[in-house]
Design a protein around this motif. Structure first.
Motif, PDB file in Angstrom:
ATOM      1  N   UNK A 316       0.278 -11.990 -17.537  1.00 27.40           N
ATOM      2  CA  UNK A 316       0.073 -12.263 -16.105  1.00 27.40           C
ATOM      3  C   UNK A 316       0.855 -13.517 -15.667  1.00 27.40           C
ATOM      4  N   UNK A 317       2.118 -13.523 -16.044  1.00 19.33           N
ATOM      5  CA  UNK A 317       3.012 -14.611 -15.641  1.00 19.33           C
ATOM      6  C   UNK A 317       3.641 -14.329 -14.274  1.00 19.33           C
ATOM      7  N   UNK A 318       3.813 -13.042 -13.959  1.00 15.56           N
ATOM      8  CA  UNK A 318       4.645 -12.671 -12.817  1.00 15.56           C
ATOM      9  C   UNK A 318       4.072 -11.394 -12.204  1.00 15.56           C
ATOM     10  N   UNK A 319       4.237 -11.233 -10.905  1.00 14.17           N
ATOM     11  CA  UNK A 319       3.818  -9.972 -10.255  1.00 14.17           C
ATOM     12  C   UNK A 319       4.971  -9.441  -9.415  1.00 14.17           C
ATOM     13  N   UNK A 320       5.250  -8.148  -9.573  1.00 18.02           N
ATOM     14  CA  UNK A 320       6.072  -7.461  -8.582  1.00 18.02           C
ATOM     15  C   UNK A 320       5.088  -6.681  -7.742  1.00 18.02           C
ATOM     16  N   UNK A 321       5.003  -7.046  -6.478  1.00 16.26           N
ATOM     17  CA  UNK A 321       3.983  -6.469  -5.626  1.00 16.26           C
ATOM     18  C   UNK A 321       4.623  -5.470  -4.667  1.00 16.26           C
ATOM     19  N   UNK A 322       4.085  -4.240  -4.690  1.00 16.19           N
ATOM     20  CA  UNK A 322       4.628  -3.176  -3.846  1.00 16.19           C
ATOM     21  C   UNK A 322       3.790  -3.091  -2.570  1.00 16.19           C
ATOM     22  N   UNK A 323       4.447  -3.278  -1.456  1.00 14.53           N
ATOM     23  CA  UNK A 323       3.753  -3.330  -0.156  1.00 14.53           C
ATOM     24  C   UNK A 323       4.200  -2.174   0.737  1.00 14.53           C
ATOM     25  N   UNK A 324       3.256  -1.759   1.603  1.00 13.73           N
ATOM     26  CA  UNK A 324       3.571  -0.710   2.576  1.00 13.73           C
ATOM     27  C   UNK A 324       3.463  -1.303   3.979  1.00 13.73           C
ATOM     28  N   UNK A 325       4.409  -0.950   4.832  1.00 12.74           N
ATOM     29  CA  UNK A 325       4.389  -1.449   6.213  1.00 12.74           C
ATOM     30  C   UNK A 325       3.303  -0.720   7.000  1.00 12.74           C
ATOM     31  N   UNK A 326       2.462  -1.508   7.680  1.00 13.68           N
ATOM     32  CA  UNK A 326       1.426  -0.917   8.537  1.00 13.68           C
ATOM     33  C   UNK A 326       1.835  -1.174   9.986  1.00 13.68           C
ATOM     34  N   UNK A 327       1.908  -0.094  10.766  1.00  8.66           N
ATOM     35  CA  UNK A 327       2.124  -0.278  12.205  1.00  8.66           C
ATOM     36  C   UNK A 327       1.121   0.594  12.935  1.00  8.66           C
ATOM     37  N   UNK A 328       0.515   0.050  13.985  1.00  7.78           N
ATOM     38  CA  UNK A 328      -0.583   0.773  14.662  1.00  7.78           C
ATOM     39  C   UNK A 328      -0.049   2.007  15.361  1.00  7.78           C
TER      40      UNK A 328
END
Ligand code: AVI
Length: 328
Positions: A316-328
């Protein structure tokens, strides 16, 4: 590889003039500083490559291992058959290659758009990315968001933006928030971003990474003084400065400084100005912010994204975080 160059050289303030202005501004402040963006001349880029391969600098190899494990899952999370990968900063291509391969192996068509202000950085990618009939590579020489706009005008495919290597860590909290909002604004709902964050960890481990035992980080920092000498006619004597890399727990960042070993004045010809340095007066060069999982989730939410998944390593030295765009 096709390359589009969007840099408008006529309107562009001359690079050297901008460098001189930034040096003038940084060295005239009460708390002297120089901007990290000037680290990367040819020698600086070469030294940075050496840092990334050094045993003490765990970041690059850890992220590589994470992506080697995660690339298939990332490909599965994206449901579309054709994907545009937009990479902010061309990097050396080794990590992006893993993502591209994961997508190709799952049968998708990939359009890879590395964006970088340096045409040279773009050309080096060519050697790393293996040609494939389902892969188009289109380099864009531009500022990040100008490049993203250019790509948006040409393509309606699902986008996956890569911002790897903990490059986000070199922005302070305000800058990273603005940067992420800017990214969000250039994307459509359900587009994705994969961002590399270095996690908070044992201070000794952090300190070793920014004070490597071969002295490459020290040389990397002193090279900025040499660059000022070379390009702006400065008379810095780098051996009169000491490199210091320390963790600041209040802001959660590694900070690097050059400390003058004695009182001295430095004259910079192209500015026609001398700057006085008192002994041990800090010259600030860089922040490398470190994060907790909670920090990452707050940043994600605050800038209009949703976490699809965190990918981390066994330590747990590093995170690649996958994000999704939220638009209303
Ligand atoms: C490019 N950036 C993410 C590196 C970092 O870790 O902040 C730059 C660096 N500075 C010293 N070592 C590496």
């Amino acid at each position: 590889m096709e390359i589009s160059n969007l840099v408008n050289y006529e309107n562009h303030i001359n690079d050297k003039e901008q460098f001189a202005l930034d040096v003038l501004n940084g060295l005239s402040r009460d708390e002297k500083m120089l901007s990290t963006k000037y680290f990367y001349d040819d020698k600086g880029s070469e030294l940075f490559q050496k840092i990334t391969k050094h045993e003490d600098y765990y970041l690059t190899r850890t992220e590589y291992e994470i992506l080697k494990q995660a690339n298939k899952e990332i490909a599965n999370i994206i449901s579309e058959d054709e994907v545009d990968i937009v990479e902010l900063g061309a990097g050396d291509g080794h990590k992006s290659k893993l993502i591209i391969e994961g997508l190709l192996e799952s049968g998708k068509t990939v359009n890879y758009y590395p964006i970088d202000i340096s045409a040279e950085a773009m050309k080096q990618l060519e050697e790393v990315i293996t040609p494939n009939e389902n892969l188009q590579v289109h380099g864009v020489v531009a500022e990040y968001f100008e490049g993203l706009r250019y790509i948006n005008e040409r393509s309606r495919n699902r986008k996956l933006v890569l911002f790897l290597g903990s490059n986000i860590g070199n922005f302070n909290r305000h800058q990273s928030h603005y940067f992420l909002q800017h990214m969000w604004n250039g994307l459509e709902a359900n587009d994705m971003a994969l961002i590399g964050f270095d996690l908070k960890k044992d201070v000794e481990k952090l300190t070793a990474a920014y004070n490597d035992s071969s002295g490459y980080t020290k040389e990397f920092n002193l090279n900025l003084l040499e660059r000022i000498n070379k390009e702006l006619g400065g008379n810095f004597e780098p051996e009169n400065f000491q490199h210091v890399g320390i963790f600041n727990p209040k802001i959660g960042a590694m900070e690097s400084y050059l400390l003058p070993k004695k009182d001295q004045s430095v004259y910079i010809k192209s500015l026609k100005k001398a700057f006085h340095f008192e002994a041990f007066e800090p010259l600030h060069l860089e922040y490398s912010f470190k994060y907790t999982k909670g920090d990452i989730e707050t940043m994600c939410f605050d800038s209009g994204f949703q976490v699809a998944k965190h990918f981390t390593d066994k330590n747990e030295y590093f995170i690649d975080s996958l994000w999704r765009v939220v638009k209303a």
